[in-house]
Design an enzyme around this catalytic site. Structure first.
Site, PDB file in Angstrom:
ATOM      1  N   LYS A  84       0.808  -1.235   0.000  1.00 34.76           N
ATOM      2  CA  LYS A  84       0.000   0.000   0.000  1.00 34.76           C
ATOM      3  C   LYS A  84       0.838   1.281   0.000  1.00 34.76           C
ATOM      4  O   LYS A  84       0.371   2.315  -0.451  1.00 34.76           O
ATOM      5  CB  LYS A  84      -0.941   0.005   1.203  1.00 34.76           C
ATOM      6  CG  LYS A  84      -2.053  -0.996   1.068  1.00 34.76           C
ATOM      7  CD  LYS A  84      -3.016  -0.909   2.211  1.00 34.76           C
ATOM      8  CE  LYS A  84      -3.986  -2.061   2.165  1.00 34.76           C
ATOM      9  NZ  LYS A  84      -4.985  -2.012   3.207  1.00 34.76           N
TER      10      LYS A  84
ATOM     11  N   ASN B 133      -4.839   2.042  -1.768  1.00 41.56           N
ATOM     12  CA  ASN B 133      -5.365   0.677  -1.888  1.00 41.56           C
ATOM     13  C   ASN B 133      -6.133   0.474  -3.193  1.00 41.56           C
ATOM     14  O   ASN B 133      -6.646  -0.614  -3.440  1.00 41.56           O
ATOM     15  CB  ASN B 133      -6.261   0.330  -0.686  1.00 41.56           C
ATOM     16  CG  ASN B 133      -7.632   0.952  -0.801  1.00 41.56           C
ATOM     17  OD1 ASN B 133      -7.772   2.077  -1.269  1.00 41.56           O
ATOM     18  ND2 ASN B 133      -8.651   0.226  -0.404  1.00 41.56           N
TER      19      ASN B 133
ATOM     20  N   ASP C 230      -9.958   2.574   1.871  1.00 40.58           N
ATOM     21  CA  ASP C 230     -10.035   1.886   3.174  1.00 40.58           C
ATOM     22  C   ASP C 230     -10.711   2.775   4.208  1.00 40.58           C
ATOM     23  O   ASP C 230     -11.492   2.318   5.034  1.00 40.58           O
ATOM     24  CB  ASP C 230      -8.625   1.575   3.702  1.00 40.58           C
ATOM     25  CG  ASP C 230      -8.024   0.366   3.030  1.00 40.58           C
ATOM     26  OD1 ASP C 230      -8.783  -0.486   2.542  1.00 40.58           O
ATOM     27  OD2 ASP C 230      -6.773   0.274   2.989  1.00 40.58           O
TER      28      ASP C 230
ATOM     29  N   GLY D  46       0.940   0.107   9.999  1.00 35.06           N
ATOM     30  CA  GLY D  46       1.083   0.058   8.533  1.00 35.06           C
ATOM     31  C   GLY D  46       0.184   1.082   7.869  1.00 35.06           C
ATOM     32  O   GLY D  46      -0.231   2.073   8.487  1.00 35.06           O
TER      33      GLY D  46
ATOM     34  N   ASN E 115       2.859  -1.219  18.189  1.00 32.28           N
ATOM     35  CA  ASN E 115       3.328  -1.998  17.043  1.00 32.28           C
ATOM     36  C   ASN E 115       4.533  -2.857  17.427  1.00 32.28           C
ATOM     37  O   ASN E 115       5.340  -2.469  18.259  1.00 32.28           O
ATOM     38  CB  ASN E 115       3.726  -1.050  15.900  1.00 32.28           C
ATOM     39  CG  ASN E 115       3.823  -1.769  14.574  1.00 32.28           C
ATOM     40  OD1 ASN E 115       2.936  -2.525  14.202  1.00 32.28           O
ATOM     41  ND2 ASN E 115       4.919  -1.565  13.863  1.00 32.28           N
TER      42      ASN E 115
ATOM     43  N   LYS F 241       8.461   1.912  13.578  1.00 25.83           N
ATOM     44  CA  LYS F 241       7.364   2.288  12.675  1.00 25.83           C
ATOM     45  C   LYS F 241       6.271   3.065  13.428  1.00 25.83           C
ATOM     46  O   LYS F 241       5.696   4.013  12.899  1.00 25.83           O
ATOM     47  CB  LYS F 241       6.774   1.050  12.008  1.00 25.83           C
ATOM     48  CG  LYS F 241       7.488   0.764  10.685  1.00 25.83           C
ATOM     49  CD  LYS F 241       7.161  -0.594  10.145  1.00 25.83           C
ATOM     50  CE  LYS F 241       5.861  -0.666   9.383  1.00 25.83           C
ATOM     51  NZ  LYS F 241       5.608  -2.054   8.890  1.00 25.83           N
TER      52      LYS F 241
HETATM   53  P1  ATR Z   1      -1.584  -2.486   6.012  1.00 26.28           P
HETATM   54  O1  ATR Z   1      -1.213  -1.557   4.923  1.00 26.28           O
HETATM   55  O2  ATR Z   1      -2.804  -3.311   5.705  1.00 26.28           O
HETATM   56  O3  ATR Z   1      -1.680  -1.806   7.332  1.00 26.28           O
HETATM   57  P2  ATR Z   1       1.144  -3.323   6.448  1.00 26.28           P
HETATM   58  O4  ATR Z   1       1.613  -1.955   6.109  1.00 26.28           O
HETATM   59  O5  ATR Z   1       1.921  -4.464   5.861  1.00 26.28           O
HETATM   60  O6  ATR Z   1      -0.367  -3.536   6.054  1.00 26.28           O
HETATM   61  O7  ATR Z   1       1.106  -3.470   8.029  1.00 26.28           O
HETATM   62  C1  ATR Z   1       0.933  -4.694   8.670  1.00 26.28           C
HETATM   63  C2  ATR Z   1       0.921  -4.455  10.173  1.00 26.28           C
HETATM   64  O8  ATR Z   1       0.745  -5.722  10.812  1.00 26.28           O
HETATM   65  C3  ATR Z   1       2.213  -3.863  10.707  1.00 26.28           C
HETATM   66  O9  ATR Z   1       1.902  -3.020  11.790  1.00 26.28           O
HETATM   67  C4  ATR Z   1       2.967  -5.118  11.181  1.00 26.28           C
HETATM   68  O10 ATR Z   1       3.885  -4.883  12.240  1.00 26.28           O
HETATM   69  P3  ATR Z   1       5.451  -4.541  11.926  1.00 26.28           P
HETATM   70  O11 ATR Z   1       5.496  -3.085  11.610  1.00 26.28           O
HETATM   71  O12 ATR Z   1       6.161  -4.892  13.160  1.00 26.28           O
HETATM   72  O13 ATR Z   1       5.829  -5.418  10.745  1.00 26.28           O
HETATM   73  C5  ATR Z   1       1.810  -5.928  11.721  1.00 26.28           C
HETATM   74  N1  ATR Z   1       2.140  -7.368  11.788  1.00 26.28           N
HETATM   75  C6  ATR Z   1       2.233  -8.241  10.756  1.00 26.28           C
HETATM   76  N2  ATR Z   1       2.568  -9.478  11.212  1.00 26.28           N
HETATM   77  C7  ATR Z   1       2.716  -9.363  12.552  1.00 26.28           C
HETATM   78  C8  ATR Z   1       3.064 -10.278  13.594  1.00 26.28           C
HETATM   79  N3  ATR Z   1       3.304 -11.570  13.329  1.00 26.28           N
HETATM   80  N4  ATR Z   1       3.123  -9.809  14.869  1.00 26.28           N
HETATM   81  C9  ATR Z   1       2.851  -8.505  15.140  1.00 26.28           C
HETATM   82  N5  ATR Z   1       2.509  -7.583  14.199  1.00 26.28           N
HETATM   83  C10 ATR Z   1       2.443  -8.006  12.919  1.00 26.28           C
END
Ligand code: ATR
Length: 274
Positions: free
Chosen positions: A69, A90, A105, A130, A152, A157
């Protein structure tokens, strides 16, 4: 009906795409409105050369999901004002060989939240940092919400978002004190099919709180089940999912598609089968 001369495909890029019901929903509407199109799942490993591919293959538009995204923005010619502010896209449309990005979204999120009354004076806790998280924070700030904390896994981030939007707390402690929260939102991938659950206990929380999990597959994430167990108000990801899809469909086909209970129930059935 497919007309080979006027056919233009739409689709979704992301990785993984296993959880996405967008192809089902958009293809339902494409059929209903008799359009010469088809919505394809496109599980790609990178967005390299995407611009060329969209134009050469004569795509009308795409949805963009995890994890592209933000990174998609460099591939676009123009970005709608709303999406530019939150730096997350998106939906894109290809018009006159130019790619334009949008964020639908947030439209979906608002529609879901409008269904519940929540105390805006109480703190808001957001899990995830994210694109979806940022879109929601942008919306909450426009609603003049004062007390926002972003939680997070990767603290850096969360800190970046906090810096950008001012007066936002951030943390990487998933066991932080949430007792006084008015709204708790899961924007992370936790709870989604193929990911671990977001295991937050809600037994000590105030009864005014609204729990919002934007994950829609499955609907009953641990967080939603816990909200039900504690008899708390909750919003599931279905509303946000359907409304963001409606807005994308309108951008591509200039038709605001219909939503009815049968369609919602069919989506729910599809989710529970997975
Ligand atoms: P979106 O655009 O839909 O928000 P994204 O930018 O890929 O998707 O964000 C995914 C979110 O899920 C992030 O906050 C990610 O945390 P990190 O910044 O630490 O990567 C979180 N996320 C994904 N898998 C995770 C996991 N196994 N445990 C904790 N947080 C997770």
């Amino acid at each position: 009906m497919i007309n080979n001369e006027t056919f233009k495909a739409v689709g979704i890029i992301g990785n993984p795409l296993k959880q996405s019901l967008s192809p089902y929903l958009h293809n339902y509407w494409i059929k209903k409105y008799n359009l010469s199109s088809y919505y394809l799942p496109l599980p790609i490993k990178s967005t390299n050369h995407l611009k060329v591919a969209i134009k050469k293959l004569n795509f009308l538009g795409l949805n963009i999901t995890i994890p592209y995204k933000k990174s998609i923005i460099t591939e676009l010619d123009t970005v709608d004002k709303g999406a530019k502010k939150i730096e997350a896209v998106n939906t894109l449309i290809c018009i006159n060989n130019k790619l334009k990005g949008f964020n639908t979204d947030i439209i979906g999120f608002k529609k879901g939240l409008l269904k519940k009354k929540w105390n805006k004076e109480r703190p808001v806790i957001i899990f995830g940092a994210g694109g979806a998280s940022e879109a929601i924070i942008h919306f909450l700030k426009s609603e003049k919400i004062k007390d926002i904390t972003v939680v997070n896994r990767t603290k850096k981030k969360a800190k970046e978002i906090a810096k950008k939007y001012k007066n936002i707390r951030y943390s990487s402690d998933f066991n932080l004190d949430i007792k006084e929260a008015g709204l708790i939102i899961n924007t992370s991938s936790l709870g989604m099919i193929g990911y671990p659950e977001l295991k937050i206990k809600l037994n000590k929380i105030n009864k005014e709180v609204v729990i919002y999990d934007i994950v829609y597959n499955p609907i009953n994430t641990y967080l939603i089940s816990e909200a039900k167990r504690q008899k708390l108000e909750f919003v599931t990801g279905i509303d946000m999912f359907v409304e963001q899809a409606r807005a994308s469909f309108e951008i591509w086909f200039k038709i605001k598609p219909d939503v009815n209970t049968t369609l919602i129930n069919n989506i729910k059935k599809k989710i529970s089968k997975r």
